[in-house]
Design a protein around this motif. Structure first.
Motif, mmCIF file in Angstrom:
data_model
loop_
_atom_site.group_PDB
_atom_site.id
_atom_site.type_symbol
_atom_site.label_atom_id
_atom_site.label_comp_id
_atom_site.label_asym_id
_atom_site.label_seq_id
_atom_site.Cartn_x
_atom_site.Cartn_y
_atom_site.Cartn_z
ATOM 1 N N LYS A 585 0.838 -1.188 0.000
ATOM 2 C CA LYS A 585 0.000 0.000 0.000
ATOM 3 C C LYS A 585 0.876 1.242 0.000
ATOM 4 N N PRO A 586 0.461 2.200 -0.727
ATOM 5 C CA PRO A 586 1.208 3.460 -0.688
ATOM 6 C C PRO A 586 0.973 4.139 0.651
ATOM 7 N N CYS A 587 1.988 4.757 1.116
ATOM 8 C CA CYS A 587 1.851 5.416 2.403
ATOM 9 C C CYS A 587 1.236 6.801 2.214
ATOM 10 N N ASN A 588 0.826 7.347 3.302
ATOM 11 C CA ASN A 588 0.194 8.665 3.279
ATOM 12 C C ASN A 588 0.836 9.594 4.298
ATOM 13 N N CYS A 589 2.061 9.363 4.522
ATOM 14 C CA CYS A 589 2.727 10.124 5.570
ATOM 15 C C CYS A 589 2.750 11.619 5.221
ATOM 16 N N THR A 590 2.590 12.377 6.245
ATOM 17 C CA THR A 590 2.575 13.825 6.038
ATOM 18 C C THR A 590 3.617 14.552 6.872
ATOM 19 N N LYS A 591 3.864 14.029 8.017
ATOM 20 C CA LYS A 591 4.761 14.744 8.923
ATOM 21 C C LYS A 591 6.078 14.027 9.189
ATOM 22 N N SER A 592 6.093 12.777 8.936
ATOM 23 C CA SER A 592 7.291 12.003 9.289
ATOM 24 C C SER A 592 8.337 12.013 8.191
ATOM 25 N N GLN A 593 8.006 12.601 7.088
ATOM 26 C CA GLN A 593 8.916 12.613 5.943
ATOM 27 C C GLN A 593 9.266 11.201 5.490
ATOM 28 N N CYS A 594 8.470 10.281 5.931
ATOM 29 C CA CYS A 594 8.689 8.873 5.571
ATOM 30 C C CYS A 594 10.060 8.386 6.036
ATOM 31 N N LEU A 595 10.518 9.005 7.062
ATOM 32 C CA LEU A 595 11.809 8.595 7.608
ATOM 33 C C LEU A 595 11.673 8.102 9.034
ATOM 34 N N LYS A 596 10.494 7.751 9.356
ATOM 35 C CA LYS A 596 10.288 7.129 10.652
ATOM 36 C C LYS A 596 9.499 5.849 10.456
ATOM 37 N N LEU A 597 9.533 5.110 11.485
ATOM 38 C CA LEU A 597 8.891 3.806 11.356
ATOM 39 C C LEU A 597 7.387 3.909 11.252
ATOM 40 N N TYR A 598 6.880 5.069 11.439
ATOM 41 C CA TYR A 598 5.462 5.238 11.163
ATOM 42 C C TYR A 598 5.169 4.884 9.715
ATOM 43 N N CYS A 599 6.096 5.216 8.918
ATOM 44 C CA CYS A 599 5.926 4.950 7.487
ATOM 45 C C CYS A 599 6.191 3.474 7.210
ATOM 46 N N ASP A 600 5.245 2.861 6.639
ATOM 47 C CA ASP A 600 5.411 1.446 6.346
ATOM 48 C C ASP A 600 6.480 1.210 5.294
#
Length: 811
Positions: A585-600
């Motif tokens: 699934k594409p991620c929808n990160c907004t604040k983590s810059q996709c550089l945290k583990l929040y981002c799948d």
DNA sequence: GAGTTTGAAACT
DNA sequence: CAGTTTCAAACTC
């Protein structure tokens, strides 16, 4: 400057680890056509074959040149297992047994006086690439576990002693020194060539230096436990057949000298495949650059493993050479190959890849050091040249653990990524561009520089692709190159990770196995010129799609975002098939810059691609940030990038979350729960509250039933739709042509508007008639229906007549 | 699609 | 280590 010869590169895909660095080989001919070995240097190391009763047959079939001393050892083995080794210019090893127990081969001594003389200065193990090969190191082959371990004595003194007294047998230390060839295939078992722990055997002397230096383990991780044999060796006489260690390899491993600044001892394992390019005689190699080769042939061509180590007097005098290889403790296996800096011609400038074995990972350090005396590798086309070893490391974790390839990169290396057929690993070939130019490599028609830059395509089975990739630094130099039609890029392998050394980042090195794919380890300030880049399989795929490595690509292409094609890495605990069948699934990160583990994406070690994220840094354009983020995550949790769901020993039931969930309100029956999401039960390590995700949970059962029912319904609906669609299609197929042609028209097709109106008029007329005659209603209806019948008869009759007429006309 | 809920990750 | 905050996915409407 050293450049891997194109021929060698072309042969590489077949190899698991292939370091083609041959340096400091004296007396090599300028033309490079042949590397001459010095008889005197040839240290004959008695090789003993220790064959367990249950072990397979081991045959050392020397083929040889007249001058060669070869010994053939045949050991009794189980009927099913056969191991043959011929030491001449090549060391053919054939293992025909999968189930056979550990097979230990102790070749008494195989010395060959081939053109190329590569003798391990430390152990005396010699591997020649130019047709002459010495195998002085005893080795053990365990067909059962698919491991072949070559133990090499890491004593520089041994070599020195060997040089001083050529006749004197060299010392071979067998403790813990292993050349591990791991074929991760169906069984996932590695093939290990190992020197037997025979200690000092007759004719074998152990040097002092050996005792001091820890026994190096050389682990060659091969790809795919294919049973096929591949012709790797160049000379026809020399053949190595191995059912499972099929990979051709030239591995040059520079032993790290912790205490001395002297040049590192090099341990070179040269697969004959490489020698193909070196030796004109070599012709068997199936791997050809630019070609798609199918290696899934049931018959495995013979493979040759050559162990060669260039003599370096300075090196030889240095005791205690070490190779940083971790013990085989953890399932994860990491092979690290470091390529020395091409810029230094200073003798013994060794760029040893400091490999941290802290995590129990097996790390193979292959180092190529540039010595004062240029290594002369005889290639069919090239003159003297230093060949930088290019290593690919495949890390095969147990239970779906991560696979990684760690490749040290030279300052300006070119990287060729190689997909070994049937392998779950990607291989990367690094070629130093600067060396090519500096060494003035022959600009022959098929110059190595050009060939190396070209992607190799090797096809075997489903996975067939070898694509050049560039190191992290040179990623921007990648020029898109269309893939050939034959090139099939598949990422069926489970978590594959390539670690490409870009620049040193010592602090991260210990966590190589934990590094997520795509990680590029930036050079530490003031550090060496060797770094690492963890390239995810997807990245390899990305590169496969466009990148074209140019040797002299000083002009940087902008980091191509286009190449960041999202690949599918297996998700935690999921098989490749599972992951490949289901796109991430594409991620929808907004604040983590996709550089945290929040981002799948980031958590799975993937680059973002086709995601909906904002301000994404999880891409090649932000390597630095990404690297830093990875490091941060690893600092926080060394296992942050490891799969959360470990596979159980027996199927899915044993799978469980590594940390357990902490659910409080979902009852662990929603996808909020990582356990439930992974379709596994919560376990004792979970800290959830009100958990309903256990075996006997009625809620869970109900949910499961509902889910099953829903699934059934969906399936039924799908089936019904499919059936209906097929019926409609069938009907259309039957009627459409008829209507169009007119012949064979069904009767109802004749009920046109005019016919219908006429029929209605007839019926009305009949009704009027009945009314006028004052017929009862029943009689009127009968008359109308009768007239309707007549109308139908006429229609049908007309249809039949028209069909007949049409048929007659067509005839 | 917007808003809410949820729990892992990150932070203190 | 525990509590809190942040975050993005899962979920609901």
């Amino acid at each position: 400057m050293d450049v891997v010869s194109p021929e060698l590169n072309s042969l590489l895909p077949d190899e698991i680890m292939d370091t083609e660095a041959i340096e400091d080989i004296p007396h090599s001919q300028p033309d490079g056509t042949a590397v001459q070995s010095e008889p005197g240097d040839d240290t004959s190391v008695p090789m003993e074959t220790d064959t367990p009763a249950a072990s397979g047959n081991v045959n050392l079939c020397p083929d040889a040149a007249p001058t060669e001393q070869t010994q053939t050892l045949t050991t009794s083995a189980p009927a099913d297992s056969t191991f043959s080794i011929s030491t001449g210019s090549q060391l053919p090893i054939s293992i025909s047994s999968v189930s056979s127990p550990l097979l230990t081969l102790k070749p008494s001594m195989a010395t060959s006086t081939a053109t190329t003389r590569t003798t391990d200065s430390v152990t005396g193990t010699t591997v020649t690439t130019s047709g002459l090969q010495k195998l002085t190191a005893p080795f053990t082959i365990s067909a059962a576990n698919h491991q072949i371990i070559l133990n090499k004595v890491a004593s520089s003194q041994a070599t020195e002693a060997a040089k001083s007294a050529a006749s004197q047998p060299q010392v071979i230390k067998q403790d813990g020194q292993k050349l591990l060839v791991t074929a991760i295939g169906k069984s996932g078992q590695p093939i290990v060539l190992q020197l037997p722990h025979t200690g000092n055997k007759p004719g074998v002397s152990q040097t002092v230096g050996d005792s001091k230096s820890p026994a190096p383990q050389f682990k060659v991780v091969t790809i795919g436990g294919r049973s096929e044999l591949k012709p790797v060796a160049g000379s026809a006489s020399n053949q190595v057949t191995t059912l499972q260690a099929q990979q051709l390899k030239t591995v040059q491993i520079a032993k790290k000298t912790p205490t001395s600044s002297a040049a590192p001892i090099k341990f070179i394992i040269t697969k004959t495949v490489n020698s193909k390019g070196l030796s004109p005689q070599t012709t068997v190699s199936p791997v050809i650059a630019g070609r798609v080769l199918t290696q899934n042939s049931p018959v495995m061509p013979p493979r040759t493993i050559t162990l060669s180590e260039p003599h370096n007097t300075s090196i030889q005098s240095i005791p205690g050479k070490k190779i940083a290889i971790s013990p085989l403790k953890t399932p994860s296996k990491v092979t690290v190959v470091s390529v020395a800096s091409p810029t230094s011609n200073a003798s013994q400038k060794s760029v040893t890849l400091p490999v941290n074995v802290a995590l129990g990972q097996q790390i193979l350090t292959v180092q190529q050091s540039t010595s004062a005396s240029p290594v002369k590798v005889a290639t069919s086309q090239t003159t003297t040249q230093n060949i930088k070893p290019v290593q690919s490391v495949a890390v095969g974790g147990v239970g779906g653990s991560q696979f990684k390839t760690i490749i040290p990169l030279a300052t300006q290396p070119n990287v060729q990524q190689i997909q070994v057929p049937g392998s779950r690993f990607h291989y990367v070939r690094l070629v130093t561009a600067t060396t090519a130019s500096s060494t003035g490599q022959p600009s022959g028609p098929s110059t190595s520089s050009i060939q190396t830059a070209k992607p190799m395509v090797v096809s075997t089975g489903a996975v067939r692709m070898s694509v050049p990739i560039v190191p992290a630094q040179t990623i921007k130099q990648v020029a898109p190159k269309p893939l050939t039609s034959a090139a099939v890029v598949t990422t069926t392998q489970t978590q594959q990770r390539l670690i490409m050394p870009a620049t040193p980042l010592p602090q991260i090195q210990p966590n190589f196995t934990n590094l997520p794919p795509g990680t590029v380890l930036a050079p530490a300030p003031g550090g060496g010129n060797v770094g690492y880049a963890v390239v995810p399989a997807q990245y390899v795929t990305q590169l496969q799609q466009s990148p074209f490595v140019t040797l002299a690509s000083s002009s940087g292409f902008p980091a191509s975002t286009a190449i960041q094609t999202q690949a599918r890495l297996p998700l935690n605990g999921l098989s490749t098939a599972e992951t490949t069948s289901r796109p991430r699934k594409p991620c929808n990160c907004t604040k983590s810059q996709c550089l945290k583990l929040y981002c799948d994406c980031f958590a799975n070690g993937e680059f973002c691609n086709n995601c909906n994220c904002n301000n994404c840094f999880n891409n090649l354009e932000h390597e630095t940030e990404r690297l830093k983020a990875i490091k941060t995550c690893l600092d926080r949790n060394p296992e942050a990038f490891k799969p959360k769901i470990g596979k159980g020993k027996e199927g899915e039931s044993d799978r469980r979350h590594s940390k357990g969930c902490n659910c409080k309100r979902s009852g662990c029956l929603k996808n909020y729960c990582e356990c439930y999401e992974a379709k596994i039960m919560c376990s004792s390590i979970c800290k959830c509250i009100g958990c309903k995700n256990f075996e006997e949970s009625p809620e869970r059962k109900t949910l499961m039933h509902l889910a099953d029912a829903a699934e059934v319904r969906v399936q039924q609906q799908t089936a019904a739709k499919t059936k209906l669609s097929s019926q409609i299609s069938d009907l259309l197929m039957r009627t459409a042509p008829v209507i169009s042609s007119g012949g064979g028209r069904l009767p109802y097709t004749f009920v046109t508007k005019e016919v219908l109106e006429a029929t209605c008029e007839c019926l009305l007329e009949q009704a009027k008639k009945a009314e006028q005659t004052h017929q009862p209603q029943a009689e009127a209806e009968r008359l109308i229906l009768e007239e309707f019948g007549h109308c139908l008869m006429r229609i049908i009759s007309s249809a039949g007549k028209a069909k007949a007429d049409c048929a007659s006309i067509n005839c």
